[in-house]
Design an enzyme around this catalytic site. Structure first.
Site, PDB file in Angstrom:
ATOM      1  N   LYS A 118       0.849  -1.205   0.000  1.00 53.44           N
ATOM      2  CA  LYS A 118       0.000   0.000   0.000  1.00 53.44           C
ATOM      3  C   LYS A 118       0.882   1.252   0.000  1.00 53.44           C
ATOM      4  O   LYS A 118       1.937   1.268   0.646  1.00 53.44           O
ATOM      5  CB  LYS A 118      -0.898  -0.054   1.246  1.00 53.44           C
ATOM      6  CG  LYS A 118      -2.004   0.981   1.305  1.00 53.44           C
ATOM      7  CD  LYS A 118      -2.894   0.718   2.531  1.00 53.44           C
ATOM      8  CE  LYS A 118      -4.000   1.752   2.659  1.00 53.44           C
ATOM      9  NZ  LYS A 118      -4.861   1.513   3.841  1.00 53.44           N
ATOM     10  N   SER A 157      -9.743   1.895   2.716  1.00 56.06           N
ATOM     11  CA  SER A 157      -8.789   2.577   1.857  1.00 56.06           C
ATOM     12  C   SER A 157      -7.833   1.635   1.114  1.00 56.06           C
ATOM     13  O   SER A 157      -7.229   2.041   0.123  1.00 56.06           O
ATOM     14  CB  SER A 157      -7.989   3.575   2.687  1.00 56.06           C
ATOM     15  OG  SER A 157      -7.235   2.904   3.667  1.00 56.06           O
ATOM     16  N   SER A 196     -10.160  -0.436   6.875  1.00 52.59           N
ATOM     17  CA  SER A 196      -9.502  -0.342   5.563  1.00 52.59           C
ATOM     18  C   SER A 196      -8.891  -1.616   5.001  1.00 52.59           C
ATOM     19  O   SER A 196      -8.579  -1.675   3.820  1.00 52.59           O
ATOM     20  CB  SER A 196      -8.409   0.715   5.616  1.00 52.59           C
ATOM     21  OG  SER A 196      -8.983   1.961   5.381  1.00 52.59           O
TER      22      SER A 196
HETATM   23  N1  GLN Z   1     -13.220   4.262   6.130  1.00 57.54           N
HETATM   24  C1  GLN Z   1     -12.580   4.638   7.352  1.00 57.54           C
HETATM   25  C2  GLN Z   1     -12.184   6.089   7.306  1.00 57.54           C
HETATM   26  O1  GLN Z   1     -12.373   6.697   6.314  1.00 57.54           O
HETATM   27  C3  GLN Z   1     -11.425   3.746   7.649  1.00 57.54           C
HETATM   28  C4  GLN Z   1     -10.166   4.113   6.991  1.00 57.54           C
HETATM   29  C5  GLN Z   1      -9.003   3.250   7.413  1.00 57.54           C
HETATM   30  O2  GLN Z   1      -9.177   2.207   8.037  1.00 57.54           O
HETATM   31  N2  GLN Z   1      -7.819   3.712   7.094  1.00 57.54           N
HETATM   32  O3  GLN Z   1     -11.725   6.614   8.259  1.00 57.54           O
END
Ligand code: GLN
Length: 478
Positions: A78, A153, A177
């Site tokens: 990532k 994400s 994410s």
């Molecule tokens: N969707 C969540 C957010 O926008 C989780 C993001 C993540 O786990 N990095 O905060």
């Protein structure tokens, strides 16, 4: 097909000299060249590095030297991980051109084990989002239906594994994410216990919630990667000096007699009714394998999203302060001759470099932490977080693991949730509570809705990844 093999199968193939690491690597590169233009998972490719590593591994094999389980196997990372000498941007314009001088601890571990790094994969900007639509590189499309998101994400990680462009991927999970994109793309993902894996060298989002874990084709592969990256790191004070179990061996053990709870708050009206049926079916399978299924309650679940979206932005507003146009990546200084002073550099760089979602969170977080509002928002959220965590402590007195949905439903259409941020935040209802509690959770493919894959979530006790991996592995072989 070489790119279909699991980690263990590929390892065996290399050892038997059925194929070389270079052949395996080239097979993955070919897939990337064919599929990435449609899917948009890879944002930086490191094919030269990959081929060079593969050649070294092949030499070792030729010389009949021992190789590690991950040695010679192609993977993706990532874009929020620092990879030495490779552009690393968290898919944000503000880090454009930033080339780290060191590897994140997890990257270093994989590299030292002979992992073949194919490149960096897409993420929502600084991992803030649930669809990769906030990425400076644009959306990563779902390999099962290009009109849908891959989730976020870690959408690039999940899509790269699902479309056989990488064998596994290193990803992060702060509020869902890893688990949500894994569920959307039909692959397995593990959010570890807070502190199980070092976060050193990964760009922070919300430091009390951030975790690092693998996305892979199956549970056994997750266990192998976890084994490689888990443990204490002197560069991350949140990683305790406790023993890392042998996950691979643990997988083989029986799950008979385990008590698995289904929290009633997770079968709410936000859940797709088809997914509810999949949960029930999964529970039946577990029962047949000798588990006891019990109804339980996590009464503070309904506050989790509100609490998460105070605490996460508060920590984000502080973590984003370091991107100032002086220290890393992009700076307006080089292109704007009207710059007056240092403050002007900060303001203009941040105004141009950050996208709208990151700015929204910096503003919410700064507000929640400001004098006069701190007690009403941040402190209150911290108190409710303690109650949410206590719900999990209490329930784990009674059960060994929990079975829940990972997401409200299957992957949504690109653009469907971008107009209303709250809609996007509600994607996290079944995942964010787990980060607030700090416990581990697995997302596992469990069925299909309208032809799209969906996963279930198995949540475990603190530092008990082995139990949820064991349950997951039994389920996927059923
Ligand atoms: N969707 C969540 C957010 O926008 C989780 C993001 C993540 O786990 N990095 O905060």
């Amino acid at each position: 097909m070489l790119t279909k093999l699991s980690i263990k199968e590929a390892h065996q193939g290399l050892k038997n000299k059925d194929f070389s690491s270079e052949e395996l690597t080239n097979a993955y590169i070919l897939n990337i060249e064919e599929k990435n233009k449609d899917i948009n998972a890879f944002v930086f490719k490191t094919f030269d590095l990959a081929r060079e590593t593969a050649k070294q591994v092949d030499k070792k094999i030729k010389d009949n030297q021992e190789i590690s389980l991950l040695e010679g196997l192609p993977m993706s990372i990532k874009d929020c991980f620092c990879v030495k000498d490779v552009e690393s941007t968290a898919s944000s314009n503000i880090l454009k051109g930033y080339i780290p001088s060191y590897d994140a601890t997890t990257v270093k571990k994989v590299r030292n084990l002979g992992g073949v790094i194919l490149g960096k994969v897409n993420t929502d900007e600084f991992t803030m989002g649930a669809s990769t639509e906030t990425s400076a590189f644009g959306v990563t499309k779902n390999p099962h239906d290009l009109s849908r998101v891959s989730g976020g994400s870690s959408g690039g990680s999940a899509a790269s594994v699902a479309s056989e462009m990488a064998m596994y991927s290193l990803a992060t999970d702060t509020g869902g994410s890893i688990r949500q994109p894994a569920s959307f793309c039909g692959v397995a993902g593990l959010k570890v216990t807070y502190g199980r894996v070092s976060r050193f060298g990964v760009m922070s989002m919300a430091s009390s919630l951030d975790t690092i874990g693998p996305i892979a084709k199956n549970v056994e592969d997750l266990a192998i990667v976890l084994q490689a990256i888990a443990g204490h790191d002197k560069y991350d004070a949140t990683t305790p000096q406790i023993k890392v179990p042998n996950y691979f061996e643990e997988l083989k053990k029986d799950i008979k007699g385990l008590k698995i709870g289904i929290p009633k708050e997770y079968l709410n009206d936000k859940l797709n009714p088809e997914l509810k049926k999949i949960i029930e079916k999964t529970a039946q399978k577990l029962k047949k394998m000798g588990c006891e299924i019990v109804d339980v309650s996590l009464p503070h679940t309904e506050y989790a999203i509100a609490v998460y979206y105070i605490i996460a932005p508060s920590e984000i507003s502080s973590n984003m302060a370091r991107y100032d146009g002086i220290r890393f990546g992009y700076s307006v200084e080089k292109e704007d001759l009207e710059i007056k002073d240092l403050l002007d550099i900060y303001n203009k760089t941040r105004a141009k470099g950050f996208g709208p979602e990151v700015k929204r969170r910096i503003m919410i977080g700064t507000y929640a932490l400001s004098a006069g509002y701190y007690d009403a928002y941040y402190k209150k959220a911290q108190k409710v977080r303690t109650l949410i965590k206590k719900d999990f402590d209490d329930v784990f007195e009674k059960v060994d693991a929990l079975l829940t949905p990972a997401t409200p439903g299957p992957a949504f259409k690109i653009g469907e949730k971008t107009a209303d941020p709250l809609e996007m935040y509600l994607e996290d209802i079944f995942t964010a509570p787990i980060n607030l509690a700090g416990v581990p959770a697995l997302s596992l493919p469990a069925g299909k809705i309208d032809g799209m894959p969906v996963g279930v979530q198995i949540i475990g006790k603190h530092f008990d990844e082995e139990t949820i991996l064991k349950i997951g592995s039994k389920l996927e072989n059923k």
